[in-house]
Design a protein around this motif. Sequence first.
Motif, PDB file in Angstrom:
ATOM      1  N   THR A   1      46.081  29.556  36.041  1.00 53.21           N
ATOM      2  CA  THR A   1      45.838  30.989  35.961  1.00 53.21           C
ATOM      3  C   THR A   1      44.935  31.333  37.128  1.00 53.21           C
ATOM      4  OG1 THR A   1      46.016  30.954  33.563  1.00 53.21           O
ATOM      5  CG2 THR A   1      44.892  32.846  34.548  1.00 53.21           C
ATOM      6  N   GLN A   2      45.443  32.145  38.024  1.00 51.31           N
ATOM      7  CA  GLN A   2      44.707  32.489  39.235  1.00 51.31           C
ATOM      8  C   GLN A   2      44.370  33.972  39.166  1.00 51.31           C
ATOM      9  OE1 GLN A   2      44.108  30.274  42.138  1.00 51.31           O
ATOM     10  NE2 GLN A   2      42.667  31.945  42.499  1.00 51.31           N
ATOM     11  N   ILE A   3      43.084  34.263  39.113  1.00 51.99           N
ATOM     12  CA  ILE A   3      42.667  35.654  38.941  1.00 51.99           C
ATOM     13  C   ILE A   3      41.895  36.124  40.162  1.00 51.99           C
ATOM     14  CG2 ILE A   3      41.169  37.175  37.569  1.00 51.99           C
ATOM     15  CD1 ILE A   3      42.055  35.466  35.139  1.00 51.99           C
ATOM     16  N   TYR A   4      42.318  37.269  40.663  1.00 50.72           N
ATOM     17  CA  TYR A   4      41.661  37.847  41.828  1.00 50.72           C
ATOM     18  C   TYR A   4      41.035  39.167  41.413  1.00 50.72           C
ATOM     19  CZ  TYR A   4      41.007  39.822  46.486  1.00 50.72           C
ATOM     20  OH  TYR A   4      40.460  40.385  47.609  1.00 50.72           O
ATOM     21  N   GLN A   5      39.687  39.244  41.517  1.00 53.30           N
ATOM     22  CA  GLN A   5      38.971  40.442  41.063  1.00 53.30           C
ATOM     23  C   GLN A   5      38.294  41.157  42.225  1.00 53.30           C
ATOM     24  OE1 GLN A   5      36.849  38.322  37.443  1.00 53.30           O
ATOM     25  NE2 GLN A   5      36.506  40.521  37.266  1.00 53.30           N
ATOM     26  N   THR A   6      38.304  42.475  42.148  1.00 54.11           N
ATOM     27  CA  THR A   6      37.568  43.261  43.134  1.00 54.11           C
ATOM     28  C   THR A   6      36.465  44.068  42.443  1.00 54.11           C
ATOM     29  OG1 THR A   6      39.397  44.808  43.031  1.00 54.11           O
ATOM     30  CG2 THR A   6      39.341  43.367  44.928  1.00 54.11           C
ATOM     31  N   ASN A   7      35.763  44.907  43.210  1.00 59.47           N
ATOM     32  CA  ASN A   7      34.527  45.559  42.753  1.00 59.47           C
ATOM     33  C   ASN A   7      34.550  46.091  41.319  1.00 59.47           C
ATOM     34  OD1 ASN A   7      33.446  45.140  45.241  1.00 59.47           O
ATOM     35  ND2 ASN A   7      33.799  47.234  45.995  1.00 59.47           N
ATOM     36  N   PHE A   8      33.523  45.772  40.589  1.00 61.22           N
ATOM     37  CA  PHE A   8      33.266  46.327  39.252  1.00 61.22           C
ATOM     38  C   PHE A   8      34.380  46.059  38.236  1.00 61.22           C
ATOM     39  CE2 PHE A   8      30.816  48.864  42.288  1.00 61.22           C
ATOM     40  CZ  PHE A   8      29.542  48.587  41.824  1.00 61.22           C
TER      41      PHE A   8
ATOM     42  N   VAL B   1      38.676  34.244  41.696  1.00 59.88           N
ATOM     43  CA  VAL B   1      38.087  34.660  42.962  1.00 59.88           C
ATOM     44  C   VAL B   1      37.405  36.004  42.712  1.00 59.88           C
ATOM     45  CG1 VAL B   1      38.528  35.368  45.338  1.00 59.88           C
ATOM     46  CG2 VAL B   1      39.758  33.412  44.361  1.00 59.88           C
ATOM     47  N   LEU B   2      36.085  36.029  42.923  1.00 59.58           N
ATOM     48  CA  LEU B   2      35.322  37.262  42.708  1.00 59.58           C
ATOM     49  C   LEU B   2      35.053  37.878  44.076  1.00 59.58           C
ATOM     50  CD1 LEU B   2      35.043  35.731  40.020  1.00 59.58           C
ATOM     51  CD2 LEU B   2      32.699  36.501  39.875  1.00 59.58           C
ATOM     52  N   ASP B   3      36.009  38.708  44.510  1.00 62.44           N
ATOM     53  CA  ASP B   3      35.954  39.227  45.866  1.00 62.44           C
ATOM     54  C   ASP B   3      35.441  40.666  45.847  1.00 62.44           C
ATOM     55  OD1 ASP B   3      36.181  39.205  48.573  1.00 62.44           O
ATOM     56  OD2 ASP B   3      38.373  39.331  48.627  1.00 62.44           O
ATOM     57  N   GLY B   4      34.264  40.851  45.279  1.00 63.86           N
ATOM     58  CA  GLY B   4      33.705  42.196  45.216  1.00 63.86           C
ATOM     59  C   GLY B   4      32.342  42.141  44.566  1.00 63.86           C
ATOM     60  N   GLU B   5      31.719  43.320  44.456  1.00 64.85           N
ATOM     61  CA  GLU B   5      30.388  43.389  43.850  1.00 64.85           C
ATOM     62  C   GLU B   5      30.476  43.970  42.437  1.00 64.85           C
ATOM     63  OE1 GLU B   5      27.113  44.563  46.182  1.00 64.85           O
ATOM     64  OE2 GLU B   5      28.197  44.382  48.088  1.00 64.85           O
TER      65      GLU B   5
ATOM     66  N   VAL C   1      35.221  28.985  39.849  1.00 64.13           N
ATOM     67  CA  VAL C   1      34.752  30.361  39.996  1.00 64.13           C
ATOM     68  C   VAL C   1      34.207  30.489  41.413  1.00 64.13           C
ATOM     69  CG1 VAL C   1      33.215  32.149  39.129  1.00 64.13           C
ATOM     70  CG2 VAL C   1      34.097  30.403  37.567  1.00 64.13           C
ATOM     71  N   ASP C   2      34.788  31.381  42.160  1.00 66.65           N
ATOM     72  CA  ASP C   2      34.416  31.509  43.569  1.00 66.65           C
ATOM     73  C   ASP C   2      33.758  32.873  43.803  1.00 66.65           C
ATOM     74  OD1 ASP C   2      34.209  31.470  46.303  1.00 66.65           O
ATOM     75  OD2 ASP C   2      36.347  31.119  46.691  1.00 66.65           O
ATOM     76  N   HIS C   3      32.434  32.859  43.888  1.00 66.51           N
ATOM     77  CA  HIS C   3      31.680  34.091  44.138  1.00 66.51           C
ATOM     78  C   HIS C   3      31.667  34.346  45.643  1.00 66.51           C
ATOM     79  CE1 HIS C   3      29.699  35.104  40.236  1.00 66.51           C
ATOM     80  NE2 HIS C   3      29.920  33.829  39.970  1.00 66.51           N
ATOM     81  N   ARG C   4      32.373  35.381  46.067  1.00 69.65           N
ATOM     82  CA  ARG C   4      32.456  35.627  47.512  1.00 69.65           C
ATOM     83  C   ARG C   4      31.572  36.766  47.999  1.00 69.65           C
ATOM     84  NH1 ARG C   4      38.916  34.774  48.790  1.00 69.65           N
ATOM     85  NH2 ARG C   4      38.938  32.574  48.165  1.00 69.65           N
ATOM     86  N   LYS C   5      31.158  37.637  47.062  1.00 77.27           N
ATOM     87  CA  LYS C   5      30.347  38.800  47.455  1.00 77.27           C
ATOM     88  C   LYS C   5      29.102  38.869  46.566  1.00 77.27           C
ATOM     89  CE  LYS C   5      33.443  40.714  50.384  1.00 77.27           C
ATOM     90  NZ  LYS C   5      34.652  41.431  49.975  1.00 77.27           N
ATOM     91  N   PRO C   6      28.129  39.661  46.967  1.00 76.07           N
ATOM     92  CA  PRO C   6      26.883  39.710  46.191  1.00 76.07           C
ATOM     93  C   PRO C   6      27.031  40.421  44.835  1.00 76.07           C
ATOM     94  CG  PRO C   6      26.597  40.681  48.396  1.00 76.07           C
ATOM     95  CD  PRO C   6      28.054  40.475  48.193  1.00 76.07           C
ATOM     96  N   ASN C   7      26.008  40.219  43.991  1.00 76.05           N
ATOM     97  CA  ASN C   7      25.809  41.029  42.772  1.00 76.05           C
ATOM     98  C   ASN C   7      26.885  40.913  41.704  1.00 76.05           C
ATOM     99  OD1 ASN C   7      23.324  42.276  43.603  1.00 76.05           O
ATOM    100  ND2 ASN C   7      24.560  43.481  45.042  1.00 76.05           N
ATOM    101  N   SER C   8      27.488  39.773  41.580  1.00 77.64           N
ATOM    102  CA  SER C   8      28.455  39.624  40.495  1.00 77.64           C
ATOM    103  C   SER C   8      27.961  38.607  39.471  1.00 77.64           C
ATOM    104  CB  SER C   8      29.826  39.241  41.034  1.00 77.64           C
ATOM    105  OG  SER C   8      30.412  40.379  41.626  1.00 77.64           O
TER     106      SER C   8
END
Lengths: 437, 251
Positions: free
Chosen positions: A246-253, A275-279, A303-310
């Motif tokens: 299961t590959q999940i790609y998330q963006t801001n909020f 992939v957490l590609d957002g804040e 879990v790949d945190h790519r941007k701040p504040n997540s």
Amino acid sequence: MMSVAVSEKNITTEIASGIEKSLNAASSDHALRKEALESFRNLGLPPNKAEEYKFTPITRSLEKNFNFATQNPVSKNTDVSAYAIPGVEADVLVFINGVYSKEASSIKSTGAVTVLPLQEALNTKKEIVLKHLGKHADTKADAFIAWNTAAFKDGVFIHVPDNTVAEKPVILYHIHDAAQGQVVSINRNLIVVGKSSELTVLEKFDSTGSANFSNTVTEAVVAENAGFNLYSIQNDNGPRYQFGLTQIYQTNFSRVNTYTFTLSGKLVRNNLQFVLDGEGIESHMYGLYLLANDTLADNHTVVDHRKPNSFSNEMYKGIMDGSSKGVFNGKIYVRPNAQKTNAFQANRNILLTDKATVNTKPQLEIWADDVKCSHGCTTGQLDEEALFYLQARGISKETAQAMMLYAFAGEVLDNVKHPVIKEYLDNVISERLHKNF
Amino acid sequence: MLTIKNLQAKIGDKQILNGINLEVKPGEVHAIMGPNGSGKSTLASVLAGREEYEVTGGEVEFLGKDLLELEPEERAREGMFLAFQYPVEIPGVSTINFMKTAVNQIREHRGQPALDAVSFLGLMREKMKLVEIDQSLLNRSLNEGFSGGEKKRNEIFQMAMLEPKLAILDETDSGLDIDALKIVSNGVNKLRNKSNAVIVVTHYQRLLDYIVPDFVHVLYKGKIVKSGTKELALELEAKGYDWIKDEVSVA
């Protein structure tokens, strides 16, 4: 050693040549499949003791139990009531031996939300499907992903447009009827949740008969400020071998909750990758594995945190009975600019017998310096002192054990939001743990 | 009600009880005192059926049954109750659910029908008052995050719910401040009647000002070396245990 290496090559070759024959140059996804096949050949199925499959000898099991040159038997069994979750209003898609069964399915959603078998969507919604399909599940990373991408038969395509709440969950029943011979199914799902939209999906795996294997890849793209819940219930009667990504790609909020319940099967490998590609993102991963007999369940999460504040939070719990084996591997990456990340991980295990085992490994790789991350794993037996305490109040030993195991599992169950799904899972888990109080 | 004859027990290779004799009749309160390591808590544990202890000799009869033959839950169902020195924390199991299960398994043993939710809640409210315990505490996981006093009050609350014939309080007073001690003692006193009995295991005479014993026994080196009335406890408080030790060594 030599002979093992040679035979592993053989099974890869055998599968690859089968895929090659099935490719159709005229299909809209031909380029994707062709490239994936090449990657599959290059990677080959993981050899024994490969780092990512150290405790899970999946290639050897497939080699021993399956003949990849044969076709699946056609199942006449389209009565899925025995496997269905009672009382839940949903769009239902049924896949029997990997093939979409229109007869057994019931898709009621019309209008804004698109729910279609993937093959149909590849014809009628080609543009949006090809925009996302294969863009997140990396065929270069794992031979099973490459295999799936090159050879998938069908699955679901769900598209929730912006600002839309999908009122009903979408339920996928993956049923294997291996009574007439081995079943191998390759399913692929693509889920696109638009901006500020909401969706719940549940996948349930059931099987009868003996040799059956499934390779299921789900890609979910969750847009800004959207919410997505994904349930996976693995509770086979038959000895299913299973690979899932299961590959999940998330963006801001955006907010995503995944729930993985592994209750039986022969060998179950779940890869769950975020992939957490957002804040401002929130990601919750809940897992419960209740294993008995000789079941092996291996949960690998990334879990790949790519941007701040997540924020990400992972809680996996397991109870191992008989000679079952649990494996947990949890990777957390915090990239250099992902400051103010909060990432938590916990894996707790109870071993009920001397023969049951668990291998658990957290792997945190943190390149940012202003983060809060923690992980914890515990493995133990039931607390004897607590059992005695309950018995000293007149509660039988069996009930006392069931109370403690149910309480242990309950911590995962408590987080299930959908009331009907929760009730169903509660019943299944209660029965499994002999809850009689 | 309870007859202990020449009871001997060990844990691992260590012999702890060396021949205990004790007779407890309905309506009585017995206090068991003694220096650290004399075997007080071992006696309580053996009676409740804790597995780590091995009984190496003697017999115990409880309400006409051979107690040592019974599983811990059977002892509880027959009417024995141990208030733990260190009540266990059990995450995820609420006191309410736990008590409902216990009450109904005991009722089943007695051939009584299970209590429905309404009757159970009614019973619970009544017993909560006895130990001045708040329902919010009982909704929480059993003893998890409770203060020492809350844990001990919860023990007495459970005792009230289960209405045992024989309650053994294992150092229930240790670590309690005077207010908590009064609440706990009050609860125990309200539960006393002509047909039940209490064994109070304690280090401190202070508890016996509130739960007044009919008999006081001094345990030393795994044997009851002296028995008397409540005055014996006062004497022990004033003089310590050395004179008892001297008496024993002279004998």
